[in-house]
Write an enzyme that holds these catalytic residues in place. Structure first.
Site, mmCIF file in Angstrom:
data_model
loop_
_atom_site.group_PDB
_atom_site.id
_atom_site.type_symbol
_atom_site.label_atom_id
_atom_site.label_comp_id
_atom_site.label_asym_id
_atom_site.label_seq_id
_atom_site.Cartn_x
_atom_site.Cartn_y
_atom_site.Cartn_z
ATOM 1 N N CYS A 197 0.873 -1.187 0.000
ATOM 2 C CA CYS A 197 0.000 0.000 0.000
ATOM 3 C C CYS A 197 0.905 1.229 0.000
ATOM 4 O O CYS A 197 0.911 2.022 0.941
ATOM 5 C CB CYS A 197 -0.919 -0.007 1.211
ATOM 6 S SG CYS A 197 -1.865 -1.535 1.426
ATOM 7 N N ALA A 198 1.674 1.376 -1.061
ATOM 8 C CA ALA A 198 2.795 2.320 -1.075
ATOM 9 C C ALA A 198 2.369 3.780 -1.122
ATOM 10 O O ALA A 198 3.115 4.660 -0.681
ATOM 11 C CB ALA A 198 3.720 2.017 -2.249
ATOM 12 N N GLY A 199 1.197 4.083 -1.678
ATOM 13 C CA GLY A 199 0.818 5.476 -1.848
ATOM 14 C C GLY A 199 1.853 6.207 -2.684
ATOM 15 O O GLY A 199 2.289 5.720 -3.729
ATOM 16 N N GLY A 217 4.849 6.694 -1.706
ATOM 17 C CA GLY A 217 6.151 6.060 -1.517
ATOM 18 C C GLY A 217 7.023 6.547 -0.394
ATOM 19 O O GLY A 217 8.232 6.312 -0.414
ATOM 20 N N GLY A 218 6.464 7.195 0.630
ATOM 21 C CA GLY A 218 7.302 7.676 1.731
ATOM 22 C C GLY A 218 8.088 6.564 2.397
ATOM 23 O O GLY A 218 9.300 6.696 2.623
ATOM 24 N N LYS A 219 7.430 5.460 2.703
ATOM 25 C CA LYS A 219 8.125 4.347 3.357
ATOM 26 C C LYS A 219 8.962 3.563 2.346
ATOM 27 O O LYS A 219 10.006 3.002 2.709
ATOM 28 C CB LYS A 219 7.125 3.440 4.074
ATOM 29 C CG LYS A 219 6.454 4.130 5.260
ATOM 30 C CD LYS A 219 5.506 3.211 5.989
ATOM 31 C CE LYS A 219 4.851 3.935 7.165
ATOM 32 N NZ LYS A 219 3.932 5.026 6.736
ATOM 33 N N ASP A 249 1.055 -1.264 4.888
ATOM 34 C CA ASP A 249 0.742 -0.003 5.566
ATOM 35 C C ASP A 249 -0.714 0.296 5.216
ATOM 36 O O ASP A 249 -1.014 1.068 4.309
ATOM 37 C CB ASP A 249 1.689 1.086 5.070
ATOM 38 C CG ASP A 249 1.514 2.396 5.808
ATOM 39 O OD1 ASP A 249 0.795 2.417 6.823
ATOM 40 O OD2 ASP A 249 2.081 3.402 5.362
ATOM 41 N N CYS A 253 -1.816 3.773 11.010
ATOM 42 C CA CYS A 253 -1.592 5.000 11.785
ATOM 43 C C CYS A 253 -2.860 5.309 12.582
ATOM 44 O O CYS A 253 -3.356 6.426 12.594
ATOM 45 C CB CYS A 253 -1.178 6.165 10.892
ATOM 46 S SG CYS A 253 -2.287 6.508 9.527
#
Length: 392
Positions: free
Chosen positions: A209-211, A213-215, A281, A334
């Site tokens: 669930c990269a969105g 890509g922050g993580k 995530d 979160c």
């Protein structure tokens, strides 16, 4: 703008924020930006003052207020300097009427306060969810090091290996170091999530669930591009932002995979049973980030929470299909609600007897069920729940 006019502007904006919360419209930041784009006569001090009033009122009012005026009346009860500004002046709000009711104040809607308390979040822990958040950055170890990087401001070194903390509002996105990919904005808790991922050089790691890509970028930096990273998401726009960010950061992302909701395994089939680690995530209610977007708690209802927990079970099931024997599934939300944390882990383990939970190896947070929970009050981070599930 006069002080009274600022209060009236805040009331008008609060009406828009309330409507956006009720109808799942634009978030407060976007509404405030659009409001002042149409009112260019307002100076920077006016904009800051109005924004401050809006967010103070949002933080104070737990249940969704009946109106922006009711929200500002609640703030006037909390701050005696505001009530006299309801003066009926040309651009100010009308005087406070006899018997006029202010909005109710609390951390959140009563049902949500109960759910938080049942999850061990009450008193100071609950109140800290609405504190002002600092601005954390991660020095990108692919290009720089915290000990030697030269920034316009020094920042406070954090416990995370490359973390620095600045005051909220610091314009790090205007710094040359940001434009060149030497730093990334990333909450201290999110940095620790990356540190908790139990991977090794050479591993195949899927960020399911990269969105944007922050993580993903945090993992690339942590392992010095020595892992094979696959970033996946159902949001084409957000996933499309990842590769330009990765290029700026010097991060190697082997593939981005756009997923079709409900048919994800069609795109993920090449990695079925082959990943060393899958990071999930998961989409969640986001209570751990209320410090940054306090109106988000006005948008959450029981039905949405139920849908989110169903989605979390779904992405966990997907992730499990990608993990090779002996590999790890890292589940992150979160949220501080047990329904979106330890309850999901328990449900997964009950449905998958060949798996076991393993404590995340990080020096922060507190044990919660079979995982670790970070909170604004205890850890000074956004709120996160992290659990590591290992296949046999």
């Amino acid at each position: 703008m006069t002080p009274a006019a600022r209060v009236q502007a805040a009331i008008e904006l609060l009406d828009q924020v309330i409507d956006g919360a009720r109808n799942k419209g634009a978030p407060a930041d976007r509404l405030i930006s659009a409001y002042f784009k149409e009112r260019r006569y307002a100076g920077s001090k006016d904009r800051r003052a109005v924004r401050e009033l809006v967010y103070r009122a949002v933080r104070l009012c737990g249940p969704v207020p009946a109106s922006g005026r009711a929200a500002m009346l609640a703030l006037a009860q909390d701050d005696p300097a505001i009530a006299p500004l309801f003066d009926g002046s040309t651009h100010g709000p009308a005087p406070i009427g006899e018997g006029e009711e202010p909005a109710r104040t609390s951390v959140a809607e009563p049902w949500l306060v109960e759910r938080l308390a049942a999850s061990g979040i009450e008193g100071a822990e609950a109140e800290a969810l609405l504190d002002r958040a600092p601005l954390d950055v991660r020095v990108n170890a692919l290009k720089a090091d915290r000990e030697s990087i030269d920034l316009p401001e020094a920042g406070e070194p954090l416990a995370a290996p490359q973390g620095l903390r600045f005051e909220m509002g610091t314009s790090v996105d205007q710094w040359q170091a940001y434009r060149e990919g030497l730093i990334e904005v990333q909450d201290h808790g999110s940095q620790w999530v990356c540190e908790a991922v139990p991977a090794r050089a050479g591993d195949c790691v899927i960020d399911l669930c990269a969105g944007a890509g922050g993580k993903t970028l945090g993992l690339a930096a942590r392992f010095g591009n020595a892992i094979s990273l696959i970033a996946c998401d159902t949001d084409k726009r957000r996933l499309g932002n990842l590769l330009p960010r990765a290029e700026r950061a010097g991060a190697q992302v082997d593939r981005t995979v756009l997923l079709d909701p409900g048919r994800e395994m069609e795109a993920l089939e090449p990695w079925q049973g082959k990943a060393d680690v899958v990071l999930v995530d998961a989409p969640c209610s986001g209570g751990g980030t209320w410090r940054r977007g306090p109106e988000a708690r006005w948008r959450l209802d029981r039905r949405e929470l139920e849908l989110l927990t169903t989605l979390q079970d779904h992405v966990l099931k997907l992730g499990a299909q990608l993990v090779k024997p002996g590999g790890a599934l890292v589940f992150v939300t979160c949220s501080l609600l047990d329904e979106e944390g330890t309850d999901r882990v328990e449900a997964f383990l009950e449905a998958n007897p060949g798996w076991e939970a393993q404590r995340a190896d990080v020096p922060v947070g507190q044990a919660r069920g079979k995982g670790v929970r970070l909170t604004p009050y205890h850890d000074g981070t956004d709120g996160f729940f992290v659990a590591i599930l290992r296949s046999s």
